[in-house]
Design a protein around this motif. Structure first.
Motif, PDB file in Angstrom:
ATOM      1  N   VAL A  98     -21.836  68.454  50.408  1.00 46.41           N
ATOM      2  CA  VAL A  98     -20.608  67.649  50.431  1.00 46.41           C
ATOM      3  C   VAL A  98     -19.415  68.581  50.281  1.00 46.41           C
ATOM      4  O   VAL A  98     -19.265  69.241  49.251  1.00 46.41           O
ATOM      5  N   GLN A  99     -18.617  68.659  51.327  1.00 45.74           N
ATOM      6  CA  GLN A  99     -17.354  69.409  51.194  1.00 45.74           C
ATOM      7  C   GLN A  99     -16.207  68.405  51.275  1.00 45.74           C
ATOM      8  O   GLN A  99     -15.838  67.834  50.266  1.00 45.74           O
ATOM      9  N   CYS A 100     -15.699  68.114  52.461  1.00 44.02           N
ATOM     10  CA  CYS A 100     -14.651  67.073  52.487  1.00 44.02           C
ATOM     11  C   CYS A 100     -15.267  65.704  52.234  1.00 44.02           C
ATOM     12  O   CYS A 100     -14.587  64.788  51.771  1.00 44.02           O
ATOM     13  N   GLY A 101     -16.557  65.564  52.548  1.00 43.59           N
ATOM     14  CA  GLY A 101     -17.275  64.323  52.244  1.00 43.59           C
ATOM     15  C   GLY A 101     -17.150  63.227  53.284  1.00 43.59           C
ATOM     16  O   GLY A 101     -17.766  62.174  53.131  1.00 43.59           O
ATOM     17  N   PHE A 102     -16.412  63.469  54.345  1.00 43.68           N
ATOM     18  CA  PHE A 102     -16.187  62.383  55.307  1.00 43.68           C
ATOM     19  C   PHE A 102     -17.476  61.976  56.019  1.00 43.68           C
ATOM     20  O   PHE A 102     -17.714  60.802  56.264  1.00 43.68           O
ATOM     21  N   CYS A 103     -18.316  62.967  56.328  1.00 41.26           N
ATOM     22  CA  CYS A 103     -19.558  62.657  57.048  1.00 41.26           C
ATOM     23  C   CYS A 103     -20.655  62.148  56.122  1.00 41.26           C
ATOM     24  O   CYS A 103     -21.686  61.662  56.582  1.00 41.26           O
ATOM     25  N   THR A 104     -20.460  62.303  54.811  1.00 43.69           N
ATOM     26  CA  THR A 104     -21.552  62.144  53.855  1.00 43.69           C
ATOM     27  C   THR A 104     -22.147  60.726  53.785  1.00 43.69           C
ATOM     28  O   THR A 104     -23.378  60.582  53.813  1.00 43.69           O
ATOM     29  N   LEU A 134     -22.109  64.525  63.034  1.00 41.49           N
ATOM     30  CA  LEU A 134     -21.222  65.687  63.108  1.00 41.49           C
ATOM     31  C   LEU A 134     -20.639  65.963  61.727  1.00 41.49           C
ATOM     32  O   LEU A 134     -20.241  65.032  61.022  1.00 41.49           O
ATOM     33  N   CYS A 135     -20.634  67.242  61.358  1.00 44.30           N
ATOM     34  CA  CYS A 135     -20.009  67.657  60.107  1.00 44.30           C
ATOM     35  C   CYS A 135     -19.138  68.867  60.423  1.00 44.30           C
ATOM     36  O   CYS A 135     -19.619  69.853  60.984  1.00 44.30           O
ATOM     37  N   ARG A 136     -17.884  68.793  60.056  1.00 46.50           N
ATOM     38  CA  ARG A 136     -16.961  69.891  60.376  1.00 46.50           C
ATOM     39  C   ARG A 136     -17.016  71.000  59.344  1.00 46.50           C
ATOM     40  O   ARG A 136     -16.412  72.050  59.512  1.00 46.50           O
ATOM     41  N   CYS A 137     -17.681  70.740  58.209  1.00 46.64           N
ATOM     42  CA  CYS A 137     -17.489  71.646  57.068  1.00 46.64           C
ATOM     43  C   CYS A 137     -18.688  72.513  56.687  1.00 46.64           C
ATOM     44  O   CYS A 137     -18.501  73.645  56.265  1.00 46.64           O
ATOM     45  N   THR A 138     -19.894  71.999  56.756  1.00 44.89           N
ATOM     46  CA  THR A 138     -20.977  72.626  55.982  1.00 44.89           C
ATOM     47  C   THR A 138     -21.848  73.614  56.743  1.00 44.89           C
ATOM     48  O   THR A 138     -22.588  74.369  56.118  1.00 44.89           O
ATOM     49  N   GLY A 139     -21.843  73.571  58.075  1.00 51.66           N
ATOM     50  CA  GLY A 139     -22.796  74.409  58.801  1.00 51.66           C
ATOM     51  C   GLY A 139     -24.179  73.793  58.864  1.00 51.66           C
ATOM     52  O   GLY A 139     -25.113  74.417  59.367  1.00 51.66           O
TER      53      GLY A 139
HETATM   54  S1  FES Z   1     -18.501  67.622  54.609  1.00 53.38           S
HETATM   55 FE1  FES Z   1     -16.673  67.536  55.790  1.00 53.38          FE
HETATM   56  S2  FES Z   1     -17.297  66.686  57.675  1.00 53.38           S
HETATM   57 FE2  FES Z   1     -19.132  66.986  56.602  1.00 53.38          FE
END
Ligand code: FES
Ligand code: FES
Length: 158
Positions: A98-104, A134-139
């Motif tokens: 969980v980074q920005c959490g939007f995809c979570t 799709l997740c923009r943050c975690t790889g």
């Molecule tokens: S944690 Fe940011 S889009 Fe997945």
């Protein structure tokens, strides 16, 4: 024209009066005020709006609410028991997924649908399910690790 549509949402019967072609995510978020389900692309691409309907993960931005009539719908708000997180929530959070959490929320609901239907899903099946998101943050690796951790936790719990 608006119609009354009744379905079960997170274990509670709910009736809404809406155009049956309204997308389920709009009903969940704007009519029923459950905003944990996110809208990213709004066209079925990103997976952030995923909820579980009759045991199957569906993209609620492309699911008209008429399809939910009489169905059992679970959203991210339906997983925790009081203050106790569901094992998938716990693992995804602890694996650094969980980074920005939007995809979570969408990813957690995808995994919930998968593990409810097939607790012993293989790593390849887990990865196929996660490929819909799709997740923009975690790889993606922490998400896969969190999914595997969740599966183990759920199996150990049985
Ligand atoms: S944690 Fe940011 S889009 Fe997945
Ligand atoms: S918001 Fe539904 S798939 Fe992107």
């Amino acid at each position: 024209m608006e119609e009354k549509i009744t379905f079960t949402l997170n274990g509670m019967p709910r009736t809404v009066e809406v155009d049956p072609e309204t997308m389920l995510v709009e009903v969940i978020r704007d009519v029923l005020d459950l905003t944990g389900t996110k809208v990213g692309c709004d066209n079925g691409t990103c997976g952030s709006c995923t909820v579980v309907m009759n045991g199957r993960a569906v993209k609620s931005c492309i699911t008209p609410v008429r399809k939910a009539a009489g169905a059992d719908v679970v959203t991210i708000e339906g997983l925790a028991k009081g203050m106790t997180l569901h094992p998938i929530q716990k693992s995804i959070s602890e694996s650094g997924a969980v980074q920005c959490g939007f995809c979570t929320p969408g990813i957690i609901m995808e995994l919930y649908g998968l593990f409810e239907a097939k607790p012993t899903a293989s790593q390849a099946e887990i990865e196929t399910a996660l490929n819909k998101h799709l997740c923009r943050c975690t790889g993606y690796e922490p998400i896969r690790d969190g999914a595997l951790m969740a599966q183990k936790l759920m199996q150990d719990r049985k």
